[in-house]
Design a protein around this motif. Structure first.
Motif, PDB file in Angstrom:
ATOM      1  N   ALA A  50       0.511  -1.248  -0.119  1.00 17.34           N
ATOM      2  CA  ALA A  50      -0.082  -0.118  -0.189  1.00 17.34           C
ATOM      3  C   ALA A  50       0.977   0.863  -0.488  1.00 17.34           C
ATOM      4  N   ASP A  51       2.106   1.191   0.846  1.00 15.10           N
ATOM      5  CA  ASP A  51       2.864   2.519   0.335  1.00 15.10           C
ATOM      6  C   ASP A  51       3.582   2.353  -0.034  1.00 15.10           C
ATOM      7  N   ILE A  52       3.981   1.700  -0.924  1.00 10.05           N
ATOM      8  CA  ILE A  52       4.146   1.680  -2.329  1.00 10.05           C
ATOM      9  C   ILE A  52       3.503   1.951  -3.659  1.00 10.05           C
ATOM     10  N   LEU A  53       2.423   1.823  -3.617  1.00  9.47           N
ATOM     11  CA  LEU A  53       1.567   1.960  -4.630  1.00  9.47           C
ATOM     12  C   LEU A  53       0.745   3.251  -3.948  1.00  9.47           C
ATOM     13  N   ASP A  54       1.349   3.289  -3.226  1.00 12.07           N
ATOM     14  CA  ASP A  54       0.588   5.141  -2.292  1.00 12.07           C
ATOM     15  C   ASP A  54      -1.046   4.758  -2.296  1.00 12.07           C
ATOM     16  N   VAL A  55      -1.327   3.753  -1.866  1.00 12.72           N
ATOM     17  CA  VAL A  55      -3.318   3.813  -1.885  1.00 12.72           C
ATOM     18  C   VAL A  55      -3.300   2.833  -0.622  1.00 12.72           C
ATOM     19  N   SER A  56      -4.363   2.890   0.236  1.00 12.44           N
ATOM     20  CA  SER A  56      -4.964   2.774   0.954  1.00 12.44           C
ATOM     21  C   SER A  56      -4.728   1.137   1.114  1.00 12.44           C
ATOM     22  N   THR A  57      -4.768   0.359   2.312  1.00 10.62           N
ATOM     23  CA  THR A  57      -4.919  -0.850   2.655  1.00 10.62           C
ATOM     24  C   THR A  57      -6.385  -1.724   1.996  1.00 10.62           C
ATOM     25  N   ASP A  58      -7.143  -0.550   2.912  1.00 13.20           N
ATOM     26  CA  ASP A  58      -9.116  -0.650   2.416  1.00 13.20           C
ATOM     27  C   ASP A  58      -9.305  -0.557   1.135  1.00 13.20           C
ATOM     28  N   TYR A  59      -8.282   0.324   0.236  1.00 10.42           N
ATOM     29  CA  TYR A  59      -8.862   0.382  -0.947  1.00 10.42           C
ATOM     30  C   TYR A  59      -8.238  -1.427  -1.554  1.00 10.42           C
ATOM     31  N   LEU A  60      -7.294  -1.943  -0.849  1.00  7.60           N
ATOM     32  CA  LEU A  60      -6.698  -2.694  -2.171  1.00  7.60           C
ATOM     33  C   LEU A  60      -7.219  -4.024  -1.622  1.00  7.60           C
ATOM     34  N   LEU A  61      -7.811  -4.047  -0.242  1.00  9.89           N
ATOM     35  CA  LEU A  61      -8.551  -5.152   0.159  1.00  9.89           C
ATOM     36  C   LEU A  61     -10.268  -4.628  -0.305  1.00  9.89           C
ATOM     37  N   GLY A  62     -10.961  -3.532  -0.924  1.00 14.25           N
ATOM     38  CA  GLY A  62     -11.803  -4.107  -1.717  1.00 14.25           C
ATOM     39  C   GLY A  62     -13.151  -3.381  -0.833  1.00 14.25           C
TER      40      GLY A  62
END
Length: 72
Positions: A50-62
């Motif tokens: 998430a840090d590398i992609l500059d997104v939240s973990t919630d976004y990655l997990l849907g």
């Protein structure tokens, strides 16, 4: 959901799968398993992705459609 968002976001950021594997200090085969859905990263690995992609973990997990709530 995770594997799809991981793949999509990585490509949007212009990062290759090999670059991600290198940044995560893992092998390309292991990283490809994340994108295919055959494996899941550890909690620490998820946060690092998430840090590398500059997104939240919630976004990655849907759990959220907001990529980075800090930007709102």
């Amino acid at each position: 959901m995770f594997s799809k968002r991981l793949n999509q976001t990585r490509k949007e950021r212009g990062i290759t799968a090999q670059m991600m594997a290198d940044l995560l200090q893992t092998g390309i085969r292991n990283y490809r398993k994340y994108e295919s859905g055959d494996a899941k990263p550890t909690l620490d690995g998820l946060v690092q992705i998430a840090d590398i992609l500059d997104v939240s973990t919630d976004y990655l997990l849907g759990k959220s459609d907001i990529r980075n709530p800090e930007e709102l």
